[in-house]
Design an enzyme around this catalytic site. Structure first.
Site, short mmCIF file in Angstrom:
data_model
loop_
_atom_site.label_atom_id
_atom_site.label_comp_id
_atom_site.label_asym_id
_atom_site.label_seq_id
_atom_site.Cartn_x
_atom_site.Cartn_y
_atom_site.Cartn_z
N ASP A 188 7.29 -12.55 0.89
CA ASP A 188 7.88 -12.42 -0.45
C ASP A 188 9.05 -13.38 -0.65
OD1 ASP A 188 9.38 -10.93 1.36
OD2 ASP A 188 9.55 -9.15 0.10
N ASP B 252 0.81 -1.22 0.00
CA ASP B 252 0.00 0.00 0.00
C ASP B 252 0.85 1.28 0.00
OD1 ASP B 252 0.91 -0.09 2.59
OD2 ASP B 252 -1.07 -0.25 3.52
N ASP B 253 2.19 1.13 -0.02
CA ASP B 253 3.04 2.31 -0.23
C ASP B 253 3.65 2.29 -1.63
OD1 ASP B 253 4.71 0.19 0.33
OD2 ASP B 253 5.79 1.16 1.97
N1 UDP Z 1 1.37 -4.51 6.61
C1 UDP Z 1 0.40 -5.37 7.08
N2 UDP Z 1 0.30 -5.56 8.42
C2 UDP Z 1 1.08 -4.91 9.31
C3 UDP Z 1 2.07 -4.03 8.82
C4 UDP Z 1 2.20 -3.86 7.46
O1 UDP Z 1 -0.34 -5.94 6.29
O2 UDP Z 1 0.93 -5.12 10.50
C5 UDP Z 1 1.50 -4.31 5.17
C6 UDP Z 1 1.47 -2.85 4.75
O3 UDP Z 1 0.15 -2.42 4.57
C7 UDP Z 1 2.29 -2.86 3.49
C8 UDP Z 1 3.30 -3.97 3.73
O4 UDP Z 1 2.75 -4.79 4.76
O5 UDP Z 1 1.50 -3.19 2.36
C9 UDP Z 1 4.66 -3.44 4.13
O6 UDP Z 1 4.51 -2.63 5.28
P1 UDP Z 1 5.44 -1.39 5.57
O7 UDP Z 1 5.56 -0.55 4.34
O8 UDP Z 1 4.90 -0.71 6.80
O9 UDP Z 1 6.82 -2.04 5.98
P2 UDP Z 1 8.15 -2.35 5.16
O10 UDP Z 1 8.22 -3.84 5.11
O11 UDP Z 1 8.06 -1.74 3.81
O12 UDP Z 1 9.22 -1.74 5.98
MN MN Z 2 7.00 -0.22 2.89
#
Ligand code: UDP
Ligand code: MN
Length: 273
Positions: A189, A102-103
């Protein structure tokens, strides 16, 4: 396979686009997507979340899927969402499964054109790696290398052809994806890469037009925006890692996605003219 031969038969409607989201981001990240790229693929985009929200359900014409996975960043719960995304894709009958976070900002017309280069009846796993070397799995306690594999980083988005997704069915469908995550104790992933590269013996094809916030977004030149498939953003302490695009004030548009959208699609109502 001759990459120059375009399979023009693929249209937006052949793609199942899943977006992983969560309760915590429902009033920050989600509204940006709903205002921008969701508008270009309302029928093809599905959100996978962990909460009921009547307003969002209305705005998306029922495209918010409550996975009933816990709202947490733990491996098990993120794998739970990916598992539901994959199962919904199988159910959809579409030719391509594309996952995003979602980012991400997804350049919808470019995604379609990119997939036209590949045959969905062949096995394709398209994306961008997060690191420059494959995941290496060692045997304990001898530390002997057992095997290694590449994976497409979920934060940049990736696509899987139907042919490949069907081959994964015996090991990954019906929630079995979660069991694999738990068994190998790796994120969603990475587990996808394990299943495809190690179990299915199909290699990841690098597509450099996918981007995650592991890269510096400001290094992407505006002249290339139209060719990119996905973008991202992140905030670390006070520093934003965002696309360098002219447009709205940064206070109004800190992620720069509204500005990026207007850069690509200036005809949108909310864009200045
Ligand atoms: N996400 C989720 N549950 C959580 C935290 C994050 O589903 O408790 C999802 C979030 O919506 C996004 C993805 O996991 O689509 C990655 O999250 P984020 O960008 O916060 O973390 P990153 O892994 O990029 O640091
Ligand atoms: Mn992220």
């Amino acid at each position: 396979i001759d990459d120059s031969v375009q399979n023009k038969n693929i249209t937006l409607d052949d793609i199942f686009i899943s977006v992983k989201t969560t309760k915590h981001y429902q009033y920050t990240r989600l509204p940006i997507i709903l205002k921008t790229w969701f508008q270009l693929a309302k029928k093809q985009i599905w959100f996978f979340t962990d909460i009921e929200n009547r307003q969002h359900q209305n705005q998306t014409n029922g495209h918010m899927v409550n996975t009933n996975c816990s709202a947490s960043h733990q491996r098990k719960h993120l794998c739970c969402k990916m598992s539901v995304e994959y199962d919904h894709f199988l159910e959809s009958g579409k030719k391509w499964f594309c996952h995003f976070d979602d980012d991400n900002y997804v350049n919808i017309p470019r995604l379609v054109v990119a997939l036209q280069k590949y045959n969905h009846q062949e096995d394709w796993y398209l994306g961008r790696t997060s690191v420059n070397e494959p995941v290496q799995i060692y045997k304990k306690p001898t530390n002997e290398l057992m095997f290694s594999f590449w994976f497409a980083t979920g934060g940049a988005g990736f696509c899987i052809s139907r042919s490949l997704a069907l081959k994964m069915l015996p090991v990954a469908s019906g929630g079995r994806f979660i069991s694999i995550c738990e068994k190998i104790r790796l994120p969603d992933d990475v587990s996808m890469g394990f299943i495809i590269e190690h179990l299915m013996k199909k290699n990841l094809t690098l597509v450099n037009e996918f981007h995650s916030h592991l890269e510096q977004m400001k290094l992407l030149p505006p002249e290339s925006f139209r060719e990119q498939i996905s973008f991202s953003y992140a905030k670390a302490k006070d520093e934003w890692n965002v696309v360098d695009v002219p447009g709205f004030d940064t206070r109004y548009d800190p992620s720069r996605f509204l500005s990026l959208h207007c850069f690509l699609f200036p005809q949108f109502k909310f864009c200045p003219r």
